[in-house]
Design an enzyme around this catalytic site. Structure first.
Site, PDB file in Angstrom:
ATOM      1  N   GLY A   1     -12.545  13.964   6.411  1.00  0.00           N
ATOM      2  CA  GLY A   1     -11.818  13.363   7.525  1.00  0.00           C
ATOM      3  C   GLY A   1     -10.345  13.142   7.203  1.00  0.00           C
ATOM      4  N   ALA A   2     -10.094  12.509   6.072  1.00  0.00           N
ATOM      5  CA  ALA A   2      -8.720  12.151   5.729  1.00  0.00           C
ATOM      6  C   ALA A   2      -8.684  11.647   4.293  1.00  0.00           C
ATOM      7  CB  ALA A   2      -8.216  11.050   6.653  1.00  0.00           C
ATOM      8  N   MET A   3      -7.452  11.452   3.783  1.00  0.00           N
ATOM      9  CA  MET A   3      -7.331  11.011   2.394  1.00  0.00           C
ATOM     10  C   MET A   3      -6.199   9.988   2.255  1.00  0.00           C
ATOM     11  SD  MET A   3      -8.405  11.217  -0.692  1.00  0.00           S
ATOM     12  CE  MET A   3      -7.676  10.113  -1.895  1.00  0.00           C
ATOM     13  N   GLU A   4      -6.514   8.912   1.529  1.00  0.00           N
ATOM     14  CA  GLU A   4      -5.645   7.732   1.478  1.00  0.00           C
ATOM     15  C   GLU A   4      -4.542   7.783   0.424  1.00  0.00           C
ATOM     16  OE1 GLU A   4      -8.973   7.743   0.543  1.00  0.00           O
ATOM     17  OE2 GLU A   4      -9.308   6.481  -1.208  1.00  0.00           O
ATOM     18  N   ASN A   5      -4.067   8.972   0.012  1.00  0.00           N
ATOM     19  CA  ASN A   5      -3.001   9.063  -0.997  1.00  0.00           C
ATOM     20  C   ASN A   5      -1.918   8.010  -0.768  1.00  0.00           C
ATOM     21  OD1 ASN A   5      -4.213  11.694  -1.613  1.00  0.00           O
ATOM     22  ND2 ASN A   5      -3.260  12.287   0.319  1.00  0.00           N
TER      23      ASN A   5
ATOM     24  N   GLU B   1      -8.811  13.786  -4.582  1.00  0.00           N
ATOM     25  CA  GLU B   1     -10.047  13.046  -4.823  1.00  0.00           C
ATOM     26  C   GLU B   1     -11.237  13.991  -4.607  1.00  0.00           C
ATOM     27  OE1 GLU B   1     -10.670   9.562  -2.411  1.00  0.00           O
ATOM     28  OE2 GLU B   1     -12.440   8.993  -3.545  1.00  0.00           O
TER      29      GLU B   1
ATOM     30  N   GLU C   1     -15.231   2.436  -1.095  1.00  0.00           N
ATOM     31  CA  GLU C   1     -15.654   3.030   0.175  1.00  0.00           C
ATOM     32  C   GLU C   1     -16.517   2.092   1.021  1.00  0.00           C
ATOM     33  OE1 GLU C   1     -14.101   5.286   1.339  1.00  0.00           O
ATOM     34  OE2 GLU C   1     -13.239   6.386  -0.350  1.00  0.00           O
TER      35      GLU C   1
ATOM     36  N   GLU D   1      -8.111   4.655   6.332  1.00  0.00           N
ATOM     37  CA  GLU D   1      -7.187   5.115   5.274  1.00  0.00           C
ATOM     38  C   GLU D   1      -6.117   4.061   5.012  1.00  0.00           C
ATOM     39  OE1 GLU D   1      -8.513   7.492   3.823  1.00  0.00           O
ATOM     40  OE2 GLU D   1      -9.774   8.167   5.479  1.00  0.00           O
TER      41      GLU D   1
END
Ligand code: B3K
Ligand code: ZN
Length: 868
Positions: A260-264, A120, A319, A297
């Site tokens: 911070g992080a990624m919601e894959n 993303e 978001e 996430e």
């Protein structure tokens, strides 16, 4: 620059010419030459025999259509055009990429020894040629092949369906994700890890395997992340009725990560900062941050993945909504008031500043050059406030009905912000016509309130006026629909019922006009109004409160947020008047009534310690700077420091008594224990400015049995520039120099060091063995902290701070433009400073602008700021 990067406009959205129903990916992983084979089932949607595929930095090896080599294609700027295609076909694209050379950390790259991805917003196009847009949803099957010794774990989205061994020490695993998804949710990880395993049984009785992958040796730092994940899954079922939909949920912690992080889907990839914690390495704030980001996430699985965005202009659809959900999660599990206060601080501080900056944009932007530049406080945090306003207008029940309808209508599809609002409106019957303007209008509305009490009529009139100043991208502003929450108190602190035209009215007023007067009846005495309760809308409130009224509200307002807000307004009055005093050469003073009000808070037996700590916190330099069109950096710093010293001296006895009474023998991370530490450390930050400061801080550092107390001692020593600062810093560095993540706290203290020679120290710190400009966490901790949280050092009149920023930005422009683009924000606000500083900052922006390899990320911000 060869050709100026082009902007994309929301109004130009066009649906895709083709869709891809299934994609079969094979990754043959090698550090510098990975081969990616993508076999897609493509269907024509519009009348076009040409297919455009996005692609960047790829070496094309082969193209086949229905198994035959295809020659009708052209490599063009930003992608590939394939011509003469049938209506339906199988497309095979083979590309080669270089993960090891990928320092931008977008696409497939190496973090330490592991391979990982970040797709993303538009990173998938750095893996293969593809329709890299969120409205093309395909089912993914992914085979990962790699050397087994270095990469025993081969992960991708969905469920593991097959695996095997190959010659030469290589092995493979095949994954299949049954849920169609856009390319930005694709993920792959290969490496060696320690794994923490648990499971969760969903409300319908399905067993979900939970796995958290961390660097070897870090298993004891993963338990809080696991607890947070289980709490998130439970909470989404109870509060939103949403259940997880795969058999496995994996989280991988990596050290090199831009955000911070990624919601894959099914395979979240996290910055290790938001996974790793134990009492020796992480503060309470870190623990709460982990809970919030793990929740965030996880909640994306429904709000983001099951229903995704039609195009990137709609980013706030997922978001803003997911931030709202994670804020509610943290508030349901912890203190609602403390959470609200911290969220409001972000809006009033950096978000309002963004609204007033050249990069100001609506929560649904209209024009974008580099999408990564729009993962902003406006889209996320103001976006969440917009969702919260709908929640306020509809109530929990109406809002949940809206959510249900939204999922009924849009599950499995790519939707728009308009779809969300329409679902909320249709499910609840609440008219949101004017409310929709919050999506398209940028800037912060200023709401000015005046009041008039008529003793003979027993009426009380509130006149509410709203104005939104023009912003860089929009000059004409319309009145917004503002839910304005109020309460009126009589002199005993009792709530006065709101009656208008003989009818009881709700405490949330629907303010819609530019100017509106509400006349309340049966008001027996002149009331004290509590306005914009709970910060019911993201606006600047102006009301001419008397000190006594604010002191009254600090004690009597029925809700804690309103008490805190009254305290903040009282402080704001004296910060403003003292800034003026300092500018006139006078000294900083605070009346005893104000000091006594804070003494009262400190001694309160009803208030929670965590809340008292929030009441005691002065607004930040950045927040105060936002109140001024023209910022006097030094005067503000002087006033904030002097007020702190004065409060510390006046309240010395109380602060000292509370500090000592709150010592806890055992360490635990429950909310009550966190609250006590928070108040105790707030006291320490004041006491550091008194005579006993140095010895108190030193002994807290020495006796601390957890990182919260260690860090509180170090940051008190840093802020008050205590003699013990150097010793403590040296001791910490010796202890933690092998651990970059733990050293980030130390780097942050060096970055925010208020000493005169701060910049020299920072330059020297860049040679520290744990520092690297290649690592985004290190860079943000040291350099980011200096640029955005060291006002006096960064804005030194000599311009050396700006010069340093320029040097770093030029370097990061080539290695990691996304990180560079985050760091540059303080420079974009140059018009807020005096003419000398303006000229010096502009010089740096101009130098960046003239670079011939300026990345899109910086190009967009630099040109927007200079042209504003
Ligand atoms: N969706 C990601 C952010 C991606 C940022 C791309 N530059 C994390 C989140 O908001 O949950
Ligand atoms: Zn998110």
């Amino acid at each position: 620059m060869a050709q100026s990067p082009q902007a994309k406009y929301r109004k130009d959205y066009q649906s895709p010419s083709h869709t891809i129903t299934d994609i079969d990916l094979t990754f043959d992983l090698f550090d510098s030459a990975t081969t990616v084979t993508a076999i897609s089932q493509v269907k024509q949607l519009l009348d076009s025999t040409t297919l455009f595929l996005d692609g960047e930095d790829l070496v094309l090896k082969a193209i086949n259509v229905d198994g035959e080599a295809w020659s009708q294609y052209q490599e063009v700027e930003g992608g590939l055009e394939i011509h003469g295609l049938p209506q339906q076909f199988e497309l095979t694209v083979v590309t080669q990429i270089n993960p090891e050379a990928n320092t931008a950390l977008e696409g497939l790259y190496k973090s330490g020894g592991a391979f990982c991805t970040q797709c993303e917003a538009e990173g998938f196009r750095r893996i293969t040629y593809y329709q890299d847009r969120p409205d093309v949803l395909a089912k993914y099957t992914t085979t990962v092949i790699a050397d087994k010794e270095n990469n025993p774990y081969l992960l991708s989205n969905g469920n593991r369906i097959d695996q095997g061994e190959l010659e030469g020490g290589r092995h493979w695993v095949k994954w299949q994700d049954p849920h169609p998804k856009p390319s930005y949710l694709f993920a792959l990880v290969a490496g060696d890890f320690d794994v923490l395993r648990d499971n969760f049984v969903t409300q319908s009785g399905r067993d979900v395997a939970l796995e958290i992958f961390v660097d070897k040796g870090n298993l004891d730092r993963a338990t809080h992340a696991m607890t947070s994940l289980i709490n998130s899954m439970k909470w989404d079922e109870t509060r939103f009725g949403l259940e997880y939909d795969l058999d496995i949920y994996m989280i991988v912690a990596v050290d090199f990560f831009n955000m911070g992080a990624m919601e894959n889907k099914g395979l979240n990839i996290f910055n290790s900062k938001y996974v790793l914690a134990n009492e020796n390495t992480a503060t309470d704030t870190d623990y709460l941050g982990i809970e919030a980001v793990i929740g965030h996430e996880y909640f994306h699985n429904w709000t983001g993945n099951r229903v995704t965005c039609r195009d990137w202009f709609q980013l706030s659809l997922k978001e803003g909504l997911t931030v709202f959900r994670d804020q509610e999660f943290s508030s349901d599990l912890g203190s609602r008031a403390v959470n609200r206060i911290n969220n409001v601080r972000i809006i009033r501080g950096p978000q309002f500043a963004e609204d007033a900056s050249p990069m100001s944009h609506p929560i649904r932007p209209d024009k974008v050059i580099e999408m990564n530049n729009f993962y902003t406080l406006t889209v996320y945090e103001k976006g969440s406030e917009v969702i919260r306003m709908m929640h306020t207008l509809l109530g929990e029940e109406g809002f949940q009905k809206g959510m249900k309808l939204y999922f009924e209508r849009h599950d499995g599809t790519a939707a728009t912000c308009e779809d969300f609002v329409a679902a909320m409106e249709d499910a609840s019957g609440v008219d949101l016509t004017q409310f929709r303007l919050w999506y398209s209008q940028s800037g912060t509305p200023k709401v000015t309130v005046s009041s008039e009490y008529n003793a003979s009529q027993k009426t009380y009139a509130l006149t509410i006026e709203q104005v939104t100043e023009p912003t860089n991208n929009q000059t004409d502003k319309q009145p917004l629909h503002i839910p304005f929450d109020i309460e009126l108190y009589d002199s005993k602190g009792e709530v006065i019922d709101l009656v208008m035209d003989g009818q009881a009215v709700h405490h949330v007023l629907d303010v819609k006009a530019a100017k509106q007067t509400y006349v309340f009846e049966n008001v027996a005495e002149k009331p004290i109004p509590s306005l914009l309760r709970e910060f019911s809308a993201p606006v600047i409130l102006e009301y001419d409160y008397q000190d006594e009224e604010l002191i009254f509200l600090m004690v009597h307002a029925r809700n804690e947020f309103a008490c805190w807000d009254a305290g903040q307004m009282l402080l704001a009055k004296y910060i403003r008047s003292n800034v003026q005093a300092v500018q006139n050469g006078d000294t900083v003073t605070l009346p005893s009534s104000v000091i006594d009000a804070f003494r009262g808070v400190l001694l309160s037996e009803e208030l929670e310690p965590a809340f008292i700590a929030e009441m005691l916190a002065l607004p930040s330099h950045n927040e105060v700077s936002g109140w001024y069109a023209s910022v006097d950096v030094d005067a503000i710093a002087n006033v904030l420091k002097s007020l702190k010293v004065q409060l510390a001296q006046e309240l010395n006895d109380e602060l000292s008594a509370i500090y000592h009474s709150l010592k806890q023998k055992e360490y635990s991370i429950d909310h009550a224990a966190i609250g006590k530490r928070s108040l105790r450390n707030a006291c320490l930050s004041y006491l550091a400015h008194t005579e006993q400061g140095n010895s108190l801080v030193q002994s807290q550092y020495q006796s601390a049995n957890n990182m919260t107390d260690t860090m509180a001692a170090m940051s008190a020593a840093n802020q008050a520039q205590l003699p013990c600062r150097e010793t403590l810093m040296a001791d910490y560095s010796e202890k933690w120099k092998h651990d970059g993540l733990v050293m980030d706290k130390w780097f942050m203290l060096q970055g925010t060091n208020p000493a005169d020679n701060a910049l020299d120290v920072i330059r020297e710190t860049m040679n520290h063995e744990a520092f690297s400009l290649k690592n985004p966490n290190r860079t943000r901790s040291l350099i980011g902290a200096f640029l955005s949280n060291n006002p006096v050092g960064f804005h030194a009149k000599t311009g050396e701070g700006y010069q340093f920023a320029g040097e770093i930005l030029r370097e990061l422009n080539s290695s990691n433009p996304q990180v560079a683009s985050r760091l540059i924000d303080p420079l974009l606000k140059f018009r807020k400073y005096d003419v000398e500083r303006q000229a010096l900052i502009k010089q740096q922006l101009e130098a960046l602008k003239s670079m011939d390899n300026l990345a899109k990320d910086l190009y967009e911000k630099v040109t927007t700021a200079l042209d504003a």
